[in-house]
Design an enzyme around this catalytic site. Structure first.
Site, PDB file in Angstrom:
ATOM      1  CG  HIS A  25      -0.289   0.203   2.624  1.00 23.69           C
ATOM      2  ND1 HIS A  25      -0.042   1.697   2.973  1.00 23.69           N
ATOM      3  CD2 HIS A  25       0.317  -0.478   3.297  1.00 23.69           C
ATOM      4  CE1 HIS A  25       0.578   1.519   4.294  1.00 23.69           C
ATOM      5  NE2 HIS A  25       0.782   0.182   4.435  1.00 23.69           N
ATOM      6  CB  CYS A  26       1.437   4.303  -1.909  1.00 24.12           C
ATOM      7  SG  CYS A  26      -0.497   4.409  -2.712  1.00 24.12           S
ATOM      8  CB  ALA A  27      -0.116   7.968   0.982  1.00 23.60           C
ATOM      9  CB  THR A  28      -4.405   7.396  -1.197  1.00 23.86           C
ATOM     10  OG1 THR A  28      -3.645   7.476  -2.261  1.00 23.86           O
ATOM     11  CG2 THR A  28      -4.098   8.763  -0.311  1.00 23.86           C
ATOM     12  NE  ARG A  29      -2.614   5.659  -5.439  1.00 23.77           N
ATOM     13  CZ  ARG A  29      -1.741   5.845  -6.305  1.00 23.77           C
ATOM     14  NH1 ARG A  29      -1.514   5.395  -7.404  1.00 23.77           N
ATOM     15  NH2 ARG A  29      -0.701   6.811  -5.874  1.00 23.77           N
TER      16      ARG A  29
END
Length: 474
Positions: A25-29
């Site tokens: 995962h990244c910051a939002t996805r």
């Protein structure tokens, strides 16, 4: 929120844990590599309250969840699937295996140029500030700001120095990034870039004049003459040099005894790559780079607003394929060779397309009764106006289809206008409303008019197409 429930619902909608190869995962996805994306039930995903949108790119299936939530959902997702936790880079590497050769080539260009964009953006925007300070008739009739306020003339000169640095030493930045991407030592790549812009060489921008005057300096080595030409503002020569450097280094790492590796490998790598660069690769790639640049400029100038409109119409579909990342290399060359090209025509078109996508998403707020879609459209629409279009494009416009059609129409019309008015950028930057500072001062007003056209046409067309869609459903 019940994060375990959300993760379970997502897992069911994407085809179960047997369909998941990797997750991060990244910051939002939530970033997933799926074995078969055709098994994904888009409708089920849309019905999950926590899911704000989805899209597939570069071999990854990405689910937009939001900051502060995605990490918790990811933790539960990993436990449910039983797969190992992976970093974004590991998931990228896994996703790369699913891409075809063209996608891998575009991804390679993206990997090289994306890390250096901040330096180019900073230099370009500083160039924009310098132009604001020195352009006549922009704020005062027949005069520039430094004409009216001569006490800040040296400030403008200092800004100009800061602005030019990233472009003068562009081969150093590209050499570092490209050598790292090709599997070589990034610092050797930077050193090769430094050699290519060394002050002892004829400045690359003076090459044309030197050819006319017959005053090209050379090294005379054993009867062979090698031109002492610098590669300031070039892209292809340093990309080729970095590739050769990485392969030469890898060869010597394998064959040189470990006791001599740190001594001989860098020495032989730099020397062999340097000789090949100045004798064969550099001259060939320089001419190729000029041909590519001249060809693009010729197309821009001859196809006129029709070509610009077509480019704008196709820009968003190109983004869907991921091919737009290849434009970074094109823009970098156009900007580095700004004395000949005048600037980049790609950035204004990208800005028109992004604003059009944002306007279409915002229009959805007016035409839909779905509260969740209104929420997604409002946030993603504003984001697109600022230059980040993925949430709007994949979370709203492509899902409903008619906003996407409206957006590409708006992008085509506005791109035709900015092409007709010869709007060019002098920098990379946020391709949206804030991008005005990256535009040549003499084109800023036309750029703003183009953005207004993109917004108005896309917004209006979305409402028109929404009504037609509603009539068909009725």
């Amino acid at each position: 929120m019940d994060y375990k429930q959300i993760a379970s619902e997502i897992l069911e909608a994407i085809g179960g844990k047997e369909n998941v190869s990797a997750a991060a995962h990244c910051a939002t996805r939530l970033r997933l590599v799926l074995k078969d994306e055709s098994l994904v039930d888009e409708k089920k995903l849309e019905e999950i309250d926590a899911v704000k949108g989805t899209f597939s790119t570069a071999g990854q299936y990405q689910i937009i969840i939001g900051a502060g939530t995605v990490n918790n959902v990811h933790r539960e997702f990993v436990q449910l699937t039983g797969i190992e936790e992976m970093s974004k880079d590991e998931v990228k590497a896994e996703g790369n295996k699913k891409m075809n050769p063209i996608q891998r080539f575009v991804k390679m260009l993206s990997d090289i140029f994306v890390p250096i964009i901040p330096a180019i953006v900073a230099g370009g925007l500083l160039m924009g500030i310098h132009n604001l300070l020195t352009s006549e008739d922009l704020f005062f009739d027949g005069q520039s700001i430094i004409n009216v306020y001569p006490q800040i003339a040296d400030l403008a000169a200092m800004v100009n120095t800061f602005a030019n640095a990233a472009f003068v030493f562009l081969p150093v930045l590209i050499g570092f990034s490209a050598a790292k991407r090709f599997g070589g030592n990034a610092y050797l790549g930077a050193a090769m870039g430094m050699i290519m812009v060394h002050p002892d060489l004829l400045n690359g921008w003076g090459y044309g004049g030197a050819v006319v005057d017959g005053e090209i300096p050379v090294w005379n080595i054993l009867g062979f003459e090698i031109e002492k030409i610098g590669y300031q503002g070039t892209v292809l020569p340093v990309l080729a040099a970095a590739f050769i450097l990485a392969k030469v280094e890898q060869f010597f790492r394998r064959v040189v005894p470990s006791a001599l590796d740190n001594l001989l490998t860098p020495l032989l790598t730099i020397f062999i790559t340097g000789v090949l660069t100045f004798t064969v690769v550099g001259p060939l790639m320089r001419q190729s780079g000029h041909l590519v640049t001249d060809g693009l400029v010729f197309l821009y100038e001859t196809a006129g607003f029709v070509g610009g409109g077509l480019f704008g119409l196709l820009y968003a579909p190109i983004v869907i394929t991921g091919m737009h990342h290849s434009f970074i290399a094109v823009e970098t060359q156009l900007l580095a060779d700004i004395a000949r090209t005048g600037g980049s025509f790609v950035f204004p078109v990208a800005a028109m397309s992004n604003v059009a996508q944002g306007a279409a998403a915002l229009a959805v707020i007016v035409v839909t009764a779905n509260a969740k879609m209104k929420s997604i459209a409002s946030a993603s629409g504003i984001s697109a106006l600022l230059g980040i279009t993925e949430p709007a494009m994949f979370g709203v416009n492509l899902k409903l289809r008619y906003p996407f059609y409206a957006a590409i129409i708006g992008a085509g019309v506005s791109s035709a206008y900015v092409t007709l008015m010869k709007v060019l950028s002098i920098a990379l930057g946020p391709a949206g409303l804030p991008g005005v500072i990256a535009i040549r001062p003499d084109s800023m007003m036309h750029f703003l008019i183009g953005l207004a056209i993109a917004f108005a046409v896309s917004f209006a067309m979305t409402i028109v197409l929404a009504k037609r869609a509603a009539k068909k459903e009725a």
